[in-house]
Design an enzyme around this catalytic site. Structure first.
Site, PDB file in Angstrom:
ATOM      1  N   LYS A 124      30.109  32.774  31.966  1.00  0.00           N
ATOM      2  CA  LYS A 124      31.169  33.625  32.531  1.00  0.00           C
ATOM      3  C   LYS A 124      31.054  33.576  34.044  1.00  0.00           C
ATOM      4  CE  LYS A 124      34.420  36.498  31.166  1.00  0.00           C
ATOM      5  NZ  LYS A 124      35.170  36.525  29.900  1.00  0.00           N
ATOM      6  N   ASP A 145      40.368  35.335  32.787  1.00  0.00           N
ATOM      7  CA  ASP A 145      39.949  36.650  32.279  1.00  0.00           C
ATOM      8  C   ASP A 145      40.734  37.644  33.135  1.00  0.00           C
ATOM      9  OD1 ASP A 145      37.724  37.906  30.381  1.00  0.00           O
ATOM     10  OD2 ASP A 145      37.681  39.104  32.195  1.00  0.00           O
TER      11      ASP A 145
HETATM   12  P1  NDP Z   1      44.699  40.868  32.629  1.00  0.00           P
HETATM   13  O1  NDP Z   1      44.237  40.798  34.029  1.00  0.00           O
HETATM   14  O2  NDP Z   1      45.842  40.028  32.184  1.00  0.00           O
HETATM   15  O3  NDP Z   1      45.047  42.373  32.243  1.00  0.00           O
HETATM   16  C1  NDP Z   1      44.103  43.389  32.367  1.00  0.00           C
HETATM   17  C2  NDP Z   1      44.731  44.707  31.952  1.00  0.00           C
HETATM   18  O4  NDP Z   1      43.718  45.690  31.850  1.00  0.00           O
HETATM   19  C3  NDP Z   1      45.732  45.228  32.968  1.00  0.00           C
HETATM   20  O5  NDP Z   1      46.714  45.983  32.312  1.00  0.00           O
HETATM   21  C4  NDP Z   1      44.845  46.099  33.850  1.00  0.00           C
HETATM   22  O6  NDP Z   1      45.544  47.110  34.548  1.00  0.00           O
HETATM   23  C5  NDP Z   1      43.921  46.703  32.836  1.00  0.00           C
HETATM   24  N1  NDP Z   1      42.636  47.006  33.480  1.00  0.00           N
HETATM   25  C6  NDP Z   1      41.794  46.138  34.059  1.00  0.00           C
HETATM   26  N2  NDP Z   1      40.743  46.762  34.591  1.00  0.00           N
HETATM   27  C7  NDP Z   1      40.932  48.056  34.354  1.00  0.00           C
HETATM   28  C8  NDP Z   1      40.182  49.200  34.647  1.00  0.00           C
HETATM   29  N3  NDP Z   1      39.019  49.148  35.330  1.00  0.00           N
HETATM   30  N4  NDP Z   1      40.650  50.376  34.203  1.00  0.00           N
HETATM   31  C9  NDP Z   1      41.812  50.436  33.520  1.00  0.00           C
HETATM   32  N5  NDP Z   1      42.582  49.392  33.228  1.00  0.00           N
HETATM   33  C10 NDP Z   1      42.142  48.212  33.627  1.00  0.00           C
HETATM   34  O7  NDP Z   1      43.390  40.564  31.750  1.00  0.00           O
HETATM   35  P2  NDP Z   1      43.297  40.113  30.224  1.00  0.00           P
HETATM   36  O8  NDP Z   1      44.401  40.700  29.425  1.00  0.00           O
HETATM   37  O9  NDP Z   1      43.071  38.665  30.214  1.00  0.00           O
HETATM   38  O10 NDP Z   1      41.901  40.786  29.798  1.00  0.00           O
HETATM   39  C11 NDP Z   1      41.820  42.070  29.202  1.00  0.00           C
HETATM   40  C12 NDP Z   1      40.494  42.201  28.472  1.00  0.00           C
HETATM   41  O11 NDP Z   1      40.420  41.203  27.452  1.00  0.00           O
HETATM   42  C13 NDP Z   1      39.240  42.001  29.317  1.00  0.00           C
HETATM   43  O12 NDP Z   1      38.212  42.819  28.808  1.00  0.00           O
HETATM   44  C14 NDP Z   1      38.872  40.546  29.067  1.00  0.00           C
HETATM   45  O13 NDP Z   1      37.505  40.302  29.298  1.00  0.00           O
HETATM   46  C15 NDP Z   1      39.225  40.437  27.593  1.00  0.00           C
HETATM   47  N6  NDP Z   1      39.473  39.105  27.076  1.00  0.00           N
HETATM   48  C16 NDP Z   1      40.378  38.263  27.647  1.00  0.00           C
HETATM   49  C17 NDP Z   1      40.636  37.019  27.102  1.00  0.00           C
HETATM   50  C18 NDP Z   1      41.668  36.106  27.639  1.00  0.00           C
HETATM   51  O14 NDP Z   1      41.863  35.041  27.051  1.00  0.00           O
HETATM   52  N7  NDP Z   1      42.353  36.438  28.707  1.00  0.00           N
HETATM   53  C19 NDP Z   1      39.877  36.558  25.938  1.00  0.00           C
HETATM   54  C20 NDP Z   1      39.000  37.532  25.368  1.00  0.00           C
HETATM   55  C21 NDP Z   1      38.809  38.743  25.936  1.00  0.00           C
HETATM   56  P3  NDP Z   1      45.822  46.945  36.133  1.00  0.00           P
HETATM   57  O15 NDP Z   1      46.822  45.827  36.231  1.00  0.00           O
HETATM   58  O16 NDP Z   1      46.336  48.258  36.558  1.00  0.00           O
HETATM   59  O17 NDP Z   1      44.496  46.591  36.753  1.00  0.00           O
HETATM   60  O1  2IT Z   2      36.389  36.681  27.231  1.00  0.00           O
HETATM   61  C1  2IT Z   2      36.869  35.576  26.887  1.00  0.00           C
HETATM   62  O2  2IT Z   2      36.601  35.081  25.795  1.00  0.00           O
HETATM   63  C2  2IT Z   2      37.796  34.905  27.796  1.00  0.00           C
HETATM   64  N1  2IT Z   2      38.095  35.449  28.849  1.00  0.00           N
HETATM   65  C3  2IT Z   2      38.354  33.562  27.448  1.00  0.00           C
HETATM   66  C4  2IT Z   2      37.360  32.484  27.783  1.00  0.00           C
HETATM   67  C5  2IT Z   2      37.849  31.067  27.638  1.00  0.00           C
HETATM   68  O3  2IT Z   2      37.048  30.194  28.008  1.00  0.00           O
HETATM   69  O4  2IT Z   2      38.963  30.817  27.184  1.00  0.00           O
END
Ligand code: NDP
Ligand code: 2IT
Length: 458
Positions: A135, A175
């Site tokens: 990561k 992420d």
């Molecule tokens: P994005 O940046 O697309 O979206 C993040 C969302 O979460 C936004 O709505 C943001 O709000 C909110 N958020 C972030 N930080 C905070 C905080 N400290 N408090 C409250 N709200 C918060 O990220 P993703 O959708 O990609 O990721 C979301 C989660 O999913 C994370 O935990 C990530 O690690 C996990 N994840 C992502 C994957 C991926 O493929 N993208 C895969 C697996 C897991 P705001 O815009 O107001 O900050």
């Molecule tokens: O938390 C996760 O699994 C991710 N942000 C996606 C990682 C990836 O390599 O696609």
């Protein structure tokens, strides 16, 4: 005096937890992730205690193979120099090249990077694909930055990161705060510096330059495929259920899309400022326009749906969790659901939680859900669809091929069903009593430990 809260019978396990906690005492998120995993592995560890102890298996499992930390200087639109800190944690490469996303968020520090990389080892093992755990990211805050500032930051970040990655070495992706735009700038800079078209060095790329169809949708869709399977195994369905989803980013949006396709009524979503409640069902086109196109705030939803409500954050519990729902999908960030919130959700009749985010529930909340027989789909299993589809993107890059949306989506669905089956099998084998959290940890650990044992003490 540092102690383990859970009663641990294995002397070896107890020692490793205590020593790791002492060594990393300032890394609270890492310790949290580590304790959740290690304590749940006890039934397996007890069976092999002396063997594992002799080869230092757990000591090696909790120590990253490598942590890279670097300076990221860039110049803002006013001509002012800015400096951020960049990270890449290459935690465990026993199963394949390190694989995991990049997070750009002001809260990023070594503890958060290590917890995410540690979780990723187990998640990636569950996918059944050849990817190790890593990561990275930066404490850079993308909010309010111009497109050119984002580009300059990404270029500077890649100037250093490129020394440490490669399609057979380490393959980053997105992420929080890193989506298609950022991956594009990062890939461009990598290609310029290395003068090679190594498409498989990053995933989540645009479709025009080596990206995979369905990668954007994969984490959210995968979460719902897992949820459907988990509910089916417990004589329940997604159809007809009321759902709330924290977050409104990549994972939240596509979890909402699939939940709606499956016949659920999604009534609330949020961002870090507050949440919207629309009892008629979320208008997802509006959310996509606000978040994916305009990079705006969720309260702008009221311009599209004036009868919906907006509730601003206040106090410790995010207001979205006061809204009644059968299924709750935390898809924002870590430690969103505390023990107090968990109690509130159960009071409100929630039957299932699907962790779209990484570690969205505190360990106390996880224990409370499990003890109360709430169906909890743990993040490292339920959100593995994103990284699994990243691995499918790597396969397509190696083959110099591009599969159809349907083909990738079908593979994703099968991977998620297989992940659920692994969790269920371990749950039954170890008599865990419907505890898919421990089931996922045990199933993943078996695979990682076998690979580590086979490769010797390295
Ligand atoms: P994005 O940046 O697309 O979206 C993040 C969302 O979460 C936004 O709505 C943001 O709000 C909110 N958020 C972030 N930080 C905070 C905080 N400290 N408090 C409250 N709200 C918060 O990220 P993703 O959708 O990609 O990721 C979301 C989660 O999913 C994370 O935990 C990530 O690690 C996990 N994840 C992502 C994957 C991926 O493929 N993208 C895969 C697996 C897991 P705001 O815009 O107001 O900050
Ligand atoms: O938390 C996760 O699994 C991710 N942000 C996606 C990682 C990836 O390599 O696609």
């Amino acid at each position: 005096m540092i102690t383990c809260e859970k009663e641990i019978k294995s002397g070896y396990l107890k020692k490793v937890i205590e020593e790791t906690e002492q060594k990393n005492s300032n890394e609270k998120e890492f310790i949290q992730a580590l304790k959740e995993v290690l304590t749940s592995l006890e039934p397996v560890i007890i069976k092999h205690e002396s063997e594992y102890k002799k080869i230092g298996l757990l000591e090696r499992l909790v120590e990253p193979e490598r942590i890279i930390s670097f300076r990221v200087p860039w110049v803002d639109d006013n001509g002012q120099a800015q400096v951020n800190r960049g990270f890449r944690v290459q935690f465990n490469g026993a199963i394949g090249p390190y694989k995991g996303g990049l997070r750009f968020h002001p809260s990023v520090n070594q503890s958060i990077m290590k917890f995410l990389a540690f979780e990723q080892i187990f998640k990636n093992a569950l996918t059944g694909l050849p990817i190790g755990g890593g990561k990275g990211g930066s404490d850079f805050d993308p909010k309010g930055k111009s497109d050119l500032e984002i580009m300059r930051f990404c270029q500077s970040f890649m100037n250093e990161l490129q020394k440490h990655i490669g399609q057979d070495v380490d393959v980053p992706a997105g992420d929080i705060g890193v989506g298609g735009r950022e991956i594009g700038y990062l890939f461009g800079q990598f290609r310029k510096i290395r003068n090679t078209y190594e498409a498989g060095v990053l995933t989540g790329k645009g479709l025009e330059y080596g990206g995979s169809l369905a990668r954007k949708e994969a984490t959210g869709y995968g979460l719902m495929y897992f949820m459907k399977e988990m509910l089916k195994a417990n004589n329940e369905t997604v159809s007809g259920k009321t759902v709330i989803i924290s977050g409104s980013g990549n994972v939240a949006i596509y979890a909402c899309e699939k939940a709606q396709q499956m016949g659920a009524n999604v009534v609330a979503m949020s961002d870090s400022s507050g949440c919207i409640y629309d009892k008629n069902g979320i208008n997802l086109d509006a959310i996509k326009e606000i978040k994916e196109v305009n990079r705006g705030r969720i309260k702008e939803y009221l311009k599209y749906e004036p009868t919906a409500e907006y509730i601003e954050n206040e106090g410790d519990m995010p207001p979205i969790y006061s809204i009644k729902a059968d299924i709750v999908l935390p898809c924002a960030t870590q430690n969103d659901i505390s023990l107090e919130t968990a109690k509130k959700l159960i009071e409100n009749g929630t039957i299932a939680i699907g962790e779209g985010a990484n570690m969205p529930c505190t360990n106390e909340a996880v224990e409370y859900f499990v003890a109360n027989k709430i169906l909890l789909a743990p993040g490292k299993a339920a959100n593995a669809g994103g990284v699994a589809t990243s691995a499918l993107e790597m396969s397509q890059n190696s083959l110099r091929a591009a599969w159809s949306f349907e083909e990738v989506d079908k593979k994703l669905e099968n991977i998620m069903i297989n992940i659920f089956n692994q969790c269920e099998k371990a749950d039954k084998e170890y008599n865990l009593g419907i505890n898919y959290v421990a089931g996922a940890n045990i199933a993943a650990f078996k695979k990682i430990s076998n690979a580590m044992i086979a490769q010797g003490i390295i």
